[in-house]
Design a protein around this motif. Structure first.
Motif, PDB file in Angstrom:
ATOM      1  N   GLN A   1       0.842  -1.203   0.000  1.00  0.00           N
ATOM      2  CA  GLN A   1       0.000   0.000   0.000  1.00  0.00           C
ATOM      3  C   GLN A   1       0.872   1.246   0.000  1.00  0.00           C
ATOM      4  O   GLN A   1       1.946   1.289   0.634  1.00  0.00           O
ATOM      5  CB  GLN A   1      -0.885  -0.016   1.250  1.00  0.00           C
ATOM      6  CG  GLN A   1      -2.187   0.747   1.122  1.00  0.00           C
ATOM      7  CD  GLN A   1      -3.149   0.134   0.116  1.00  0.00           C
ATOM      8  OE1 GLN A   1      -3.203  -1.079  -0.050  1.00  0.00           O
ATOM      9  NE2 GLN A   1      -3.888   0.987  -0.571  1.00  0.00           N
TER      10      GLN A   1
ATOM     11  N   ARG B   1       3.413   2.752   2.824  1.00  0.00           N
ATOM     12  CA  ARG B   1       3.989   1.712   3.669  1.00  0.00           C
ATOM     13  C   ARG B   1       5.406   1.384   3.191  1.00  0.00           C
ATOM     14  O   ARG B   1       5.883   1.900   2.185  1.00  0.00           O
ATOM     15  CB  ARG B   1       3.107   0.464   3.626  1.00  0.00           C
ATOM     16  CG  ARG B   1       1.661   0.688   4.012  1.00  0.00           C
ATOM     17  CD  ARG B   1       1.506   1.115   5.443  1.00  0.00           C
ATOM     18  NE  ARG B   1       1.821   0.040   6.385  1.00  0.00           N
ATOM     19  CZ  ARG B   1       0.923  -0.838   6.842  1.00  0.00           C
ATOM     20  NH1 ARG B   1      -0.332  -0.776   6.460  1.00  0.00           N
ATOM     21  NH2 ARG B   1       1.292  -1.767   7.701  1.00  0.00           N
TER      22      ARG B   1
ATOM     23  N   PRO C   1       8.772   6.156   2.318  1.00  0.00           N
ATOM     24  CA  PRO C   1       7.517   5.446   2.099  1.00  0.00           C
ATOM     25  C   PRO C   1       7.374   5.047   0.636  1.00  0.00           C
ATOM     26  O   PRO C   1       7.915   5.701  -0.247  1.00  0.00           O
ATOM     27  CB  PRO C   1       6.482   6.515   2.471  1.00  0.00           C
ATOM     28  CG  PRO C   1       7.144   7.801   2.087  1.00  0.00           C
ATOM     29  CD  PRO C   1       8.614   7.608   2.330  1.00  0.00           C
TER      30      PRO C   1
END
Lengths: 112, 114
Positions: free
Chosen positions: B14, B17, B79
């Motif tokens: 996702q 993440r 991220p």
């Protein structure tokens, strides 16, 4: 700034024929390597050229040969083509002190 | 005998993440490791590298970890962003000189979902 350029982008040859693939390295790069990439696999090292000499070679037969010119461009020649030579051929270049290579988009060779 | 292995053909994460891509090698003589990213219809692009004298190298959102005793390296992306969706290749070299060549794994396809 043009990166590594390869020609042609696609090529169809008949078994037993010979083929020449061409590569112009990125500006400022003096080392060129060639790789063969089969579908779903990582690139396999064919050979590397520096100062117009073959410096290292992978596990490829003598049917695969190459050349580097004074302007650092390079050619990959394959003689007596086999069906198994069908693959994406990648040219990559770097400066001698660089860590990683810059790759071209490749030449898709199909042998029928 | 494949000397560099990427055992996960694909990974889905996702957005925002952490993405962790793994690579194992068998030749203890390898002393330089690289990660490349490849988009469709393009050649691989060099991403980050690490020498065997280090165990970590960081570049922005990308960090590579090397565990020599386990012959294992990993790429962490934090991220993760949708633009990171690509095929990631791990590569290993015997030495990082003009004469060096790289042995590649078969790649891991990363998909980052918005």
């Amino acid at each position: 700034d043009a990166g590594v350029t390869q020609s042609p982008t696609h090529l169809i040859k008949t078994r037993g024929q010979q083929v020449t693939l061409r590569c112009s390295p990125k500006s400022g790069h003096d080392t060129v390597s060639w790789y063969q990439q089969a579908l779903g696999q990582g690139p396999q090292f064919i050979f590397q050229y520096y100062e117009e000499e073959e410096r290292q070679r992978g596990n490829f037969p003598d049917r695969f040969s190459g050349h580097q010119f004074p302007n650092y461009s390079s050619e990959l020649n394959v003689n007596a083509l086999l069906l198994g030579d069908s693959a994406l051929y990648l040219c990559a270049s770097k400066r001698g002190t660089d860590y990683g290579y810059t790759f071209g988009s490749g030449t898709r060779l199909t042998v029928v | 005998d494949q000397q560099v292995k990427q055992n996960s053909p694909s990974l889905s994460v996702q957005e925002g993440r952490i993405s962790i891509l793994n690579c194992d090698y068998t030749n203890s003589m390898f002393d330089y490791f690289l990660w490349y990213k490849k988009y469709p219809a393009e050649g691989p692009t060099f991403l980050i590298s690490i020498s065997s004298i280090k165990d970590k190298n960081e570049d922005g959102r990308f960090t590579v970890f090397l565990n020599k005793s386990a012959k294992h390296l990993s790429l962490h992306i934090v991220p993760s962003q949708p633009g990171d969706s690509a095929v990631y290749f791990c590569a290993a070299s015997l030495f990082n000189t003009n004469a060096g060549k790289s042995t590649f794994g078969d790649g891991t396809t990363l998909t980052v979902k918005p």
